[in-house]
Design an enzyme around this catalytic site. Sequence first.
Site, PDB file in Angstrom:
ATOM      1  N   LEU A 268       0.753  -1.206  -0.124  1.00  0.00           N
ATOM      2  CA  LEU A 268       0.078  -0.067   0.178  1.00  0.00           C
ATOM      3  C   LEU A 268       0.972   1.165  -0.055  1.00  0.00           C
ATOM      4  O   LEU A 268       0.420   2.251  -0.294  1.00  0.00           O
ATOM      5  CB  LEU A 268      -0.786   0.285   1.320  1.00  0.00           C
ATOM      6  CG  LEU A 268      -1.852  -1.115   1.226  1.00  0.00           C
ATOM      7  CD1 LEU A 268      -2.795  -0.949   2.614  1.00  0.00           C
ATOM      8  CD2 LEU A 268      -2.894  -1.004   0.059  1.00  0.00           C
ATOM      9  N   GLY A 269       2.182   0.939   0.086  1.00  0.00           N
ATOM     10  CA  GLY A 269       2.982   2.434   0.375  1.00  0.00           C
ATOM     11  C   GLY A 269       4.198   2.126   1.319  1.00  0.00           C
ATOM     12  O   GLY A 269       4.476   0.930   1.721  1.00  0.00           O
ATOM     13  N   TYR A 472       3.913 -22.481  18.192  1.00  0.00           N
ATOM     14  CA  TYR A 472       4.991 -22.063  17.286  1.00  0.00           C
ATOM     15  C   TYR A 472       5.741 -23.761  17.069  1.00  0.00           C
ATOM     16  O   TYR A 472       6.359 -24.148  18.120  1.00  0.00           O
ATOM     17  CB  TYR A 472       5.876 -21.180  18.010  1.00  0.00           C
ATOM     18  CG  TYR A 472       6.970 -20.557  17.254  1.00  0.00           C
ATOM     19  CD1 TYR A 472       6.997 -19.382  16.882  1.00  0.00           C
ATOM     20  CD2 TYR A 472       8.113 -21.332  16.933  1.00  0.00           C
ATOM     21  CE1 TYR A 472       8.040 -18.945  16.127  1.00  0.00           C
ATOM     22  CE2 TYR A 472       9.343 -21.006  16.331  1.00  0.00           C
ATOM     23  CZ  TYR A 472       9.046 -19.632  15.857  1.00  0.00           C
ATOM     24  OH  TYR A 472      10.352 -18.925  15.101  1.00  0.00           O
TER      25      TYR A 472
HETATM   26  C1  FAD Z   1      15.538 -16.007  13.106  1.00  0.00           C
HETATM   27  C2  FAD Z   1      14.337 -15.251  12.989  1.00  0.00           C
HETATM   28  C3  FAD Z   1      13.645 -14.892  13.864  1.00  0.00           C
HETATM   29  C4  FAD Z   1      12.315 -14.215  13.873  1.00  0.00           C
HETATM   30  N1  FAD Z   1      11.542 -14.252  15.177  1.00  0.00           N
HETATM   31  C5  FAD Z   1      10.354 -13.392  14.906  1.00  0.00           C
HETATM   32  C6  FAD Z   1       9.557 -13.047  15.990  1.00  0.00           C
HETATM   33  O1  FAD Z   1       9.935 -13.540  17.337  1.00  0.00           O
HETATM   34  N2  FAD Z   1       8.482 -12.423  16.030  1.00  0.00           N
HETATM   35  C7  FAD Z   1       8.064 -12.041  14.724  1.00  0.00           C
HETATM   36  O2  FAD Z   1       6.915 -11.272  14.761  1.00  0.00           O
HETATM   37  N3  FAD Z   1       8.933 -12.195  13.785  1.00  0.00           N
HETATM   38  C8  FAD Z   1      10.003 -12.812  13.773  1.00  0.00           C
HETATM   39  N4  FAD Z   1      10.486 -13.158  12.281  1.00  0.00           N
HETATM   40  C9  FAD Z   1      10.300 -12.492  11.124  1.00  0.00           C
HETATM   41  C10 FAD Z   1      10.723 -11.435  10.844  1.00  0.00           C
HETATM   42  O3  FAD Z   1      11.742 -10.888  11.690  1.00  0.00           O
HETATM   43  C11 FAD Z   1       9.358 -10.292  10.937  1.00  0.00           C
HETATM   44  O4  FAD Z   1       8.614 -10.430  10.015  1.00  0.00           O
HETATM   45  C12 FAD Z   1       9.879  -8.886  10.880  1.00  0.00           C
HETATM   46  O5  FAD Z   1       8.988  -8.174  11.348  1.00  0.00           O
HETATM   47  C13 FAD Z   1      10.463  -8.263   9.520  1.00  0.00           C
HETATM   48  O6  FAD Z   1      10.963  -7.006   9.762  1.00  0.00           O
HETATM   49  P1  FAD Z   1      12.088  -6.509   8.863  1.00  0.00           P
HETATM   50  O7  FAD Z   1      12.323  -5.060   9.309  1.00  0.00           O
HETATM   51  O8  FAD Z   1      13.192  -7.400   8.744  1.00  0.00           O
HETATM   52  O9  FAD Z   1      11.360  -6.460   7.482  1.00  0.00           O
HETATM   53  P2  FAD Z   1      11.695  -6.978   5.991  1.00  0.00           P
HETATM   54  O10 FAD Z   1      12.027  -8.473   6.141  1.00  0.00           O
HETATM   55  O11 FAD Z   1      12.638  -5.950   5.612  1.00  0.00           O
HETATM   56  O12 FAD Z   1      10.383  -6.809   5.207  1.00  0.00           O
HETATM   57  C14 FAD Z   1       9.291  -7.366   5.612  1.00  0.00           C
HETATM   58  C15 FAD Z   1       8.119  -6.995   4.608  1.00  0.00           C
HETATM   59  O13 FAD Z   1       7.638  -5.803   5.102  1.00  0.00           O
HETATM   60  C16 FAD Z   1       7.711  -4.793   4.023  1.00  0.00           C
HETATM   61  N5  FAD Z   1       8.338  -3.529   4.755  1.00  0.00           N
HETATM   62  C17 FAD Z   1       9.480  -3.087   5.581  1.00  0.00           C
HETATM   63  N6  FAD Z   1       9.643  -2.055   5.862  1.00  0.00           N
HETATM   64  C18 FAD Z   1       8.660  -1.425   5.515  1.00  0.00           C
HETATM   65  C19 FAD Z   1       8.183  -0.177   5.310  1.00  0.00           C
HETATM   66  N7  FAD Z   1       9.101   0.958   6.368  1.00  0.00           N
HETATM   67  N8  FAD Z   1       7.260   0.502   4.764  1.00  0.00           N
HETATM   68  C20 FAD Z   1       6.436  -0.602   4.135  1.00  0.00           C
HETATM   69  N9  FAD Z   1       6.558  -2.020   3.967  1.00  0.00           N
HETATM   70  C21 FAD Z   1       7.847  -2.203   4.592  1.00  0.00           C
HETATM   71  C22 FAD Z   1       8.631  -5.065   2.968  1.00  0.00           C
HETATM   72  O14 FAD Z   1       8.549  -4.802   1.909  1.00  0.00           O
HETATM   73  C23 FAD Z   1       8.318  -6.714   3.401  1.00  0.00           C
HETATM   74  O15 FAD Z   1       7.139  -7.153   2.560  1.00  0.00           O
HETATM   75  C24 FAD Z   1      11.712 -13.950  12.576  1.00  0.00           C
HETATM   76  C25 FAD Z   1      12.691 -14.070  11.681  1.00  0.00           C
HETATM   77  C26 FAD Z   1      13.763 -14.717  11.510  1.00  0.00           C
HETATM   78  C27 FAD Z   1      14.797 -15.104  10.450  1.00  0.00           C
END
Ligand code: FAD
Length: 570
Positions: A268-269, A472
């Site tokens: 959405l942005g 989980y």
């Molecule tokens: C080892 C491991 C442990 C994890 N543990 C957890 C946990 O405990 N809890 C949990 O919820 N998740 C967990 N995750 C999953 C992941 O960390 C989450 O989904 C996290 O929220 C992703 O954040 P990111 O900043 O890395 O986003 P990214 O991976 O960079 O992006 C994720 C999505 O969000 C979009 N996005 C990112 N930033 C923006 C922005 N500013 N505006 C619009 N869209 C945006 C991207 O386009 C993409 O679609 C884990 C993953 C791994 C690998």
Amino acid sequence: MSRMKWAGWGEADVAFSDADKPELRPFINENLGLDIGGEPAAPAAFADLEVPPPSLPEPLAAALIDAVGEAHVSTTPLDRVVHARGKSLRDLVRHRRGELGRLPDAVVSPAGEAEVAAVLQAVLAHDAVLIPFGGGTNISGSLEPPREEMRPVISVDMARLDRLLSVDAASRLARVQAGVFGPALEAQLNARGWTLGHFPDSFSHSTLGGWIATRSSGMQSDKYGDVADLTRAVRVVTPAGTLHTRPVPSTSTGPSVREMVLGSEGRLGIITEATVHVHRVPASRVILGYLFPSWSDGLAAMQALAASEATPSVTRISDAPETAFSFATRKASTPLDRIKSKALTTYLTRRRGFDLGQMCLSFIGYEGSHAHVAAQRKLVGRIVGRHGGVCVGASPGELYDQKKFDTPYIRDFLLDRGALADVSETAAPWAQLPALYDRVVSSARAAWDGLGARGYLMCHLSHSYHAGACMYFTFALNPAAGRDALEQYDVVKVAIQQAFVDAGATLSHHHAVGTEHARWLEQDLSAPGVAMLRALFDGVDPGRNLNPGKIIGARGLAEVSRSARRLRVP
Ligand SMILES: Cc1cc2nc3c(=O)[nH]c(=O)nc-3n(C[C@H](O)[C@H](O)[C@H](O)COP(=O)(O)OP(=O)(O)OC[C@H]3O[C@@H](n4cnc5c(N)ncnc54)[C@H](O)[C@@H]3O)c2cc1C
């Protein structure tokens, strides 16, 4: 610009090792038929990868440079590879194999909302594709450009939007830029005496914007809420201009636009800023370990806690296989440890009638004033006791708390040794959780038995709510010879996910939809629900310029008359 390993988790100089964990090698040998003592196979060297050149038309490159400055537009192979995918098992395996897929053509790093808007304007004007990038930690295929995408793909790295802008102490609200990473956000808040209280296991490498865009949940969600509860307002640069919602405590203004942004995965942005709940850093914080005689006793205790007046910050119980795994990863014990452990074992088996093979380890956390923590410990202790649980003190909880951000490194360690490990998680009402668990266990076993492979499945319950909780599952597979390992992984992953939706649970509690889980969306939301989402994405982004193909799979490109219907940033 590149932060994490290009084909693995975390910092380049940090790795998991079993050298100080004497029980792990026999444990893996027994359960997966795999000897981790052999010579590990590392991923291909980055220099040996065949990275296709970017396809970035000169006018678009010039517009991006105008938007953010030349120093912040990168087309280096490493930046393009690092920004191509997240950190799912599939992402890691394909990267390690050198199967890079459709890479972004450029990575740009805007410094503020005006630059973000200028980047989006450039992308729309040149009919390119924009994919927001937070920390790149998602495990749902939320970042990868569609393989067939012919237009230039621009990854927008949000890391320069990393500031706490203000704190409204009276309302306990903070305005924060969306590209900030977990540790930097907590450091800025803690310096003023506040905390967000959002600690996903990926905390060190994920961002506020990513959390919002994937509806993330942290380990202390029982107290602080999921990111959906914490996020009071958002600012989002969209094709129609900058959307901003008001940080009101509640509102009746129709379907919630704020909720539409939550979990929108960049479709959405670009989220540039959020106003979030903050809490005073608690005076006291403790996580206690408990042991329960069985999984059903532990589940019943968690349900009773949720229905009680107790307000713990963490409630988590591992099943017997996960408990056994936790014990197998402990470090070599000292003579004193061994005496204590023997005394505890004798007490549990002789005095409490525990069968150690069925025993389940639980962590329950408490935060607040010293008096609050003391009262809560007593209240929880009584409920735990009614379900046969025994408190084993603070040291297992302290260890868990310290090590939780290191645990993800074990996946790379296992991949180096030929085993595939991954997670699938869901949520369901309390009444359905026992049947859900049984269904997932039998589906996973049937899947790896059918493959002729060795597998291991373990589970914990965490994130308790009024009506239910998250389950989980972590699974590991030692693939059978003669068939592609990733194909075998798919058979097990699909069996587990299908068991979730067949049992009436959701496709994911906090890992979002992306492309990994999109095939179960209709079973989760119903066909009209999916149609509603499709209409939302098409209405906001008629040209499919924003992270296309995520959440809802790609429509035929021919269906979309892009140039005729596209809105432009004013
Ligand atoms: C080892 C491991 C442990 C994890 N543990 C957890 C946990 O405990 N809890 C949990 O919820 N998740 C967990 N995750 C999953 C992941 O960390 C989450 O989904 C996290 O929220 C992703 O954040 P990111 O900043 O890395 O986003 P990214 O991976 O960079 O992006 C994720 C999505 O969000 C979009 N996005 C990112 N930033 C923006 C922005 N500013 N505006 C619009 N869209 C945006 C991207 O386009 C993409 O679609 C884990 C993953 C791994 C690998």
